[in-house]
Design an enzyme around this catalytic site. Structure first.
Site, mmCIF file in Angstrom:
data_model
loop_
_atom_site.group_PDB
_atom_site.id
_atom_site.type_symbol
_atom_site.label_atom_id
_atom_site.label_comp_id
_atom_site.label_asym_id
_atom_site.label_seq_id
_atom_site.Cartn_x
_atom_site.Cartn_y
_atom_site.Cartn_z
ATOM 1 N N GLU A 98 -5.554 -5.136 10.487
ATOM 2 C CA GLU A 98 -4.473 -4.183 10.742
ATOM 3 C C GLU A 98 -4.723 -3.475 12.070
ATOM 4 O OE1 GLU A 98 -2.423 -2.910 6.927
ATOM 5 O OE2 GLU A 98 -4.217 -1.689 7.044
ATOM 6 N N GLY A 140 2.775 -1.388 4.263
ATOM 7 C CA GLY A 140 2.873 0.039 3.976
ATOM 8 C C GLY A 140 4.319 0.431 3.704
ATOM 9 N N GLY A 141 5.009 0.896 4.733
ATOM 10 C CA GLY A 141 6.366 1.437 4.584
ATOM 11 C C GLY A 141 7.311 0.546 3.787
ATOM 12 N N ASN A 163 0.870 -1.187 0.000
ATOM 13 C CA ASN A 163 0.000 0.000 0.000
ATOM 14 C C ASN A 163 0.898 1.226 0.000
ATOM 15 O OD1 ASN A 163 -1.940 1.971 0.389
ATOM 16 N ND2 ASN A 163 -2.165 1.559 2.589
ATOM 17 N N TRP A 164 0.950 1.870 -1.161
ATOM 18 C CA TRP A 164 1.853 3.016 -1.280
ATOM 19 C C TRP A 164 1.313 4.282 -0.613
ATOM 20 C CZ3 TRP A 164 3.617 2.792 -7.139
ATOM 21 C CH2 TRP A 164 4.547 1.744 -7.282
ATOM 22 N N LYS A 165 0.019 4.293 -0.302
ATOM 23 C CA LYS A 165 -0.602 5.514 0.253
ATOM 24 C C LYS A 165 -0.331 6.691 -0.700
ATOM 25 C CE LYS A 165 0.294 3.455 4.692
ATOM 26 N NZ LYS A 165 0.286 3.607 6.135
ATOM 27 N N GLY A 177 2.566 1.789 10.726
ATOM 28 C CA GLY A 177 3.552 2.863 10.589
ATOM 29 C C GLY A 177 4.259 3.222 11.882
ATOM 30 N N HIS A 195 -9.283 1.334 4.619
ATOM 31 C CA HIS A 195 -8.010 1.472 5.339
ATOM 32 C C HIS A 195 -8.223 2.402 6.541
ATOM 33 C CE1 HIS A 195 -3.876 2.546 6.291
ATOM 34 N NE2 HIS A 195 -3.546 1.416 5.699
ATOM 35 N N GLU A 218 -6.567 4.736 7.676
ATOM 36 C CA GLU A 218 -6.335 6.166 7.411
ATOM 37 C C GLU A 218 -7.552 6.798 6.743
ATOM 38 O OE1 GLU A 218 -2.614 5.659 5.366
ATOM 39 O OE2 GLU A 218 -1.684 5.057 7.263
ATOM 40 N N SER A 223 3.411 -2.717 10.290
ATOM 41 C CA SER A 223 4.874 -2.797 10.445
ATOM 42 C C SER A 223 5.437 -4.162 10.063
ATOM 43 C CB SER A 223 5.288 -2.403 11.868
ATOM 44 O OG SER A 223 4.892 -1.067 12.136
#
Ligand code: PEP
Length: 251
Positions: A168, A234-235, A10-12, A174, A96, A98, A213
């Site tokens: 999640e 994510g990251g 997930n590049w956001k 993150g 998600h 966010e 993470s």
């Protein structure tokens, strides 16, 4: 029943088209030989067409990060499922944390978005998860029950297994904090039980990912858990090296 492991990045709101092209040029040779694992990248709208083109014929599928539930209408700034399908986008990640926290995404909207995506031929990853506070006051199961029951409410029973669920825990997204294997297994198997309340057969088909993470050094242990079928990353999905290492851990 055996479920194919699934690793989704997930590049956001990261990567211009140029940066996305550089990433794909680095990723494809690294994942071309990883057998027995499905791979997807959830990319910004602006990079969808380019990524669909650059990954065509490869094992990497391209997902959007949101969509509206309506077919069309006066919804400035929104994008419909048909608009994504027209670009040959394979799927969409919905709900998600966010989007829920920062953009007021509700379970009610998700109850409409999930079936709208499936009807348009898109695959769906539905994200669920509790905050640290909810976990501490013993509300994790209540939160997951709401999110999963409502998100899947209008999905026909025979299609339940087509929806991938990403568990999640919000406190792990993150933050560098990772759920312990016991915490991840307990929550993910609870998610599967919730699908089983509608259909045991479909619950066996449902792929449930862990997200929060996940990195190359913890992916193997998490993905090996009996109910965890992969990861939403994510990251570590922003660089081909760690992302392909997680794909290799799942293969
Ligand atoms: C995510 O955004 O879904 C996520 C799991 O992020 P990270 O891997 O950076 O915790």
């Amino acid at each position: 029943m055996s479920r194919t492991p699934f690793i989704a990045g997930n590049w956001k709101m990261h990567k211009t088209v140029d940066e996305a092209e550089q990433f794909i040029a680095g990723l494809l040779p690294r994942v071309s030989t990883a057998d027995g694992v499905d791979v997807a990248l959830c990319v910004p709208y602006t990079a969808l067409a380019a990524m669909v083109d650059s990954t065509r014929g490869s094992r990497v599928e391209v997902y959007a990060q949101n969509m509206h539930f309506a077919e069309q209408g006066a919804y400035t700034g929104e994008v419909s499922a048909a608009m994504l399908a027209e670009l040959d986008v394979h799927g969409v990640v919905l709900g998600h944390s966010e989007r829920r926290e920062l953009f007021a995404e509700t379970d009610k909207a998700l109850a409409l978005k999930v079936p709208a995506a499936l009807e348009a031929g898109l695959k769906v990853i539905l994200c669920v998860g509790e905050t640290e506070e909810e976990r501490e006051r013993g509300d994790m199961q209540r939160k997951l029950r709401h999110q999963i029951q409502e998100g899947l409410e209008k999905v026909p029973t025979e299609r339940l297994g087509d929806v991938v669920i990403a568990y999640e825990p919000i406190w792990a997204i993150g933050t560098g904090l990772v759920a312990t294997p016991e915490q991840a297994q307990e929550a993910v198997s609870f998610c599967r039980d919730l699908v089983a309340d509608r259909s045991k057969e479909q619950a066996e088909r449902t792929r449930i990912l862990y997200g929060g993470s996940m990195k190359p050094d913890n992916a193997g242990e998490l993905i090996a858990l009996p109910d965890v079928d992969g990861g939403l990353i994510g990251g570590a999905s922003l660089d081909p090296q760690p992302f392909s290492a997680i794909v290799a851990a799942a293969a």
